[in-house]
Motif scaffolding. Structure first.
Motif, PDB file in Angstrom:
ATOM      1  N   ARG A  59       0.581  -1.066  -0.221  1.00 18.51           N
ATOM      2  CA  ARG A  59      -0.116  -0.414   0.076  1.00 18.51           C
ATOM      3  C   ARG A  59       0.805   1.635  -0.085  1.00 18.51           C
ATOM      4  N   ASN A  60       0.112   2.227  -0.486  1.00 16.43           N
ATOM      5  CA  ASN A  60       1.195   3.764  -0.436  1.00 16.43           C
ATOM      6  C   ASN A  60       0.817   4.623   0.736  1.00 16.43           C
ATOM      7  N   GLY A  61       1.131   5.426   1.289  1.00 18.84           N
ATOM      8  CA  GLY A  61       0.374   6.247   2.114  1.00 18.84           C
ATOM      9  C   GLY A  61       1.853   7.325   2.327  1.00 18.84           C
ATOM     10  N   LYS A  62       1.075   8.227   3.202  1.00 18.00           N
ATOM     11  CA  LYS A  62       2.020   8.962   3.848  1.00 18.00           C
ATOM     12  C   LYS A  62       2.593   9.807   5.517  1.00 18.00           C
ATOM     13  N   VAL A  63       3.813   9.764   6.347  1.00 16.99           N
ATOM     14  CA  VAL A  63       3.600   9.700   7.617  1.00 16.99           C
ATOM     15  C   VAL A  63       3.343  11.166   7.800  1.00 16.99           C
ATOM     16  N   SER A  64       2.408  10.675   8.722  1.00 16.53           N
ATOM     17  CA  SER A  64       1.201  11.591   8.839  1.00 16.53           C
ATOM     18  C   SER A  64       2.433  12.300  10.780  1.00 16.53           C
ATOM     19  N   PHE A  65       3.503  11.438  11.412  1.00 13.39           N
ATOM     20  CA  PHE A  65       3.775  11.629  12.440  1.00 13.39           C
ATOM     21  C   PHE A  65       4.865  10.680  12.878  1.00 13.39           C
ATOM     22  N   PHE A  66       6.094  10.836  13.098  1.00 13.90           N
ATOM     23  CA  PHE A  66       6.952   9.806  13.362  1.00 13.90           C
ATOM     24  C   PHE A  66       7.623  10.771  14.246  1.00 13.90           C
ATOM     25  N   ASP A  67       7.845   9.869  15.654  1.00 18.04           N
ATOM     26  CA  ASP A  67       9.234  10.361  16.710  1.00 18.04           C
ATOM     27  C   ASP A  67      10.350   9.578  16.595  1.00 18.04           C
ATOM     28  N   THR A  68      12.211  10.177  16.151  1.00 17.52           N
ATOM     29  CA  THR A  68      11.991   8.716  16.306  1.00 17.52           C
ATOM     30  C   THR A  68      13.014   8.758  17.400  1.00 17.52           C
TER      31      THR A  68
ATOM     32  N   SER B 286      10.778  -1.161  14.039  1.00 19.29           N
ATOM     33  CA  SER B 286      11.085  -2.297  14.048  1.00 19.29           C
ATOM     34  C   SER B 286      11.069  -2.676  12.448  1.00 19.29           C
ATOM     35  N   GLY B 287       9.997  -1.940  12.050  1.00 15.62           N
ATOM     36  CA  GLY B 287       9.161  -2.755  11.153  1.00 15.62           C
ATOM     37  C   GLY B 287       9.623  -0.927   9.389  1.00 15.62           C
ATOM     38  N   LEU B 288      10.661  -0.475  10.069  1.00 17.89           N
ATOM     39  CA  LEU B 288      11.373   0.049   8.819  1.00 17.89           C
ATOM     40  C   LEU B 288      12.335  -0.673   8.234  1.00 17.89           C
ATOM     41  N   ILE B 289      12.112  -0.269   7.020  1.00 16.94           N
ATOM     42  CA  ILE B 289      13.090  -0.837   5.988  1.00 16.94           C
ATOM     43  C   ILE B 289      14.152   0.418   5.367  1.00 16.94           C
ATOM     44  N   ASP B 290      14.036   1.694   4.971  1.00 19.36           N
ATOM     45  CA  ASP B 290      14.613   2.731   5.126  1.00 19.36           C
ATOM     46  C   ASP B 290      14.102   3.799   6.589  1.00 19.36           C
ATOM     47  N   GLU B 291      14.835   4.767   6.257  1.00 22.95           N
ATOM     48  CA  GLU B 291      14.786   5.847   7.608  1.00 22.95           C
ATOM     49  C   GLU B 291      13.535   7.291   7.034  1.00 22.95           C
TER      50      GLU B 291
ATOM     51  N   LYS C 104       6.401  10.176   1.105  1.00 20.69           N
ATOM     52  CA  LYS C 104       5.797   9.020   0.801  1.00 20.69           C
ATOM     53  C   LYS C 104       6.241   7.930   1.164  1.00 20.69           C
ATOM     54  N   VAL C 105       5.544   6.751   1.440  1.00 23.78           N
ATOM     55  CA  VAL C 105       6.052   5.638   1.751  1.00 23.78           C
ATOM     56  C   VAL C 105       4.727   4.339   0.779  1.00 23.78           C
ATOM     57  N   SER C 106       5.785   3.111   1.026  1.00 28.35           N
ATOM     58  CA  SER C 106       4.875   2.222   0.644  1.00 28.35           C
ATOM     59  C   SER C 106       5.402   0.931   1.641  1.00 28.35           C
ATOM     60  N   PHE C 107       4.248   0.323   2.132  1.00 32.14           N
ATOM     61  CA  PHE C 107       3.962  -0.357   2.708  1.00 32.14           C
ATOM     62  C   PHE C 107       2.402  -1.546   2.894  1.00 32.14           C
TER      63      PHE C 107
ATOM     64  N   VAL D 211       4.348  -2.140   8.541  1.00 35.21           N
ATOM     65  CA  VAL D 211       5.380  -3.437   8.447  1.00 35.21           C
ATOM     66  C   VAL D 211       6.041  -3.063   6.789  1.00 35.21           C
ATOM     67  N   ARG D 212       7.262  -3.226   7.414  1.00 34.17           N
ATOM     68  CA  ARG D 212       8.232  -3.502   5.790  1.00 34.17           C
ATOM     69  C   ARG D 212       7.883  -2.237   4.980  1.00 34.17           C
ATOM     70  N   VAL D 213       7.816  -0.644   6.104  1.00 38.82           N
ATOM     71  CA  VAL D 213       8.137   0.714   5.154  1.00 38.82           C
ATOM     72  C   VAL D 213       9.169   0.904   4.770  1.00 38.82           C
ATOM     73  N   LYS D 214       8.989   1.543   3.170  1.00 39.60           N
ATOM     74  CA  LYS D 214       9.920   1.789   2.607  1.00 39.60           C
ATOM     75  C   LYS D 214       9.726   3.372   1.636  1.00 39.60           C
ATOM     76  N   LYS D 215      10.495   4.171   2.082  1.00 39.78           N
ATOM     77  CA  LYS D 215      10.347   5.569   1.370  1.00 39.78           C
ATOM     78  C   LYS D 215      10.355   5.490  -0.035  1.00 39.78           C
TER      79      LYS D 215
END
Length: 150
Positions: free
Chosen positions: A89-98, A119-124, A130-133, A145-149
């Protein structure tokens, strides 16, 4: 020697108990008088009509429906062939706290929010990327899970 005192309350309770016993005996005698000791088996039957209600008349044989025994499915019916959806699926990161390692992604198709953990990230990732997951069932709902830019 002193005699047991019979109070007004004791007398009233005794009267009530005797009255109850007499009423019970009357009801029992009435039931025995009205019971159908010699009733036939057919008189004791109860039928169920086509609407599921109890009745004392037998069902109408003209309304009988023939059911094919092979058409009855026992157990869980087999799943029909469905075209599989694309799991990515495709989407957009609305919030992320590193610092805490989690965030949320909004799906571009149905605008639903999904939880994502580091733990579910492939890319930072960062906010507004914009990400695919892919989705996976988590403890409190669906997780990305398996989130990529992209």
């Amino acid at each position: 020697m002193a005699r047991a005192q019979e109070t007004y309350g004791k007398k009233e309770r005794e009267k009530k108990r005797l009255k109850k016993r007499e009423e019970k005996a009357k009801k029992k005698a009435e039931r025995q008088a009205n019971s159908k000791v010699g009733a036939s088996f057919e008189d004791q039957l109860i039928y169920v009509d086509e609407n599921g209600h109890f009745t004392d008349t037998p069902p109408d044989p003209t309304k009988k429906v023939k059911v094919d025994a092979e058409s009855i499915v026992l157990g869980i019916p087999k799943k029909e062939e469905q075209e599989e959806e694309d799991p990515i699926r495709n989407g957009k990161v609305s919030f992320f706290d590193t610092s805490k390692g989690f965030g949320f992604i909004i799906d571009s198709e149905n605008n639903e929010k999904y939880f994502v953990h580091v733990s579910g990230l492939i890319d930072e990732i960062a906010e507004n990327d914009k990400v695919s997951f892919e989705l996976e069932r988590g403890m409190k709902g669906m997780n990305a899970v398996r989130v990529k830019k992209t």
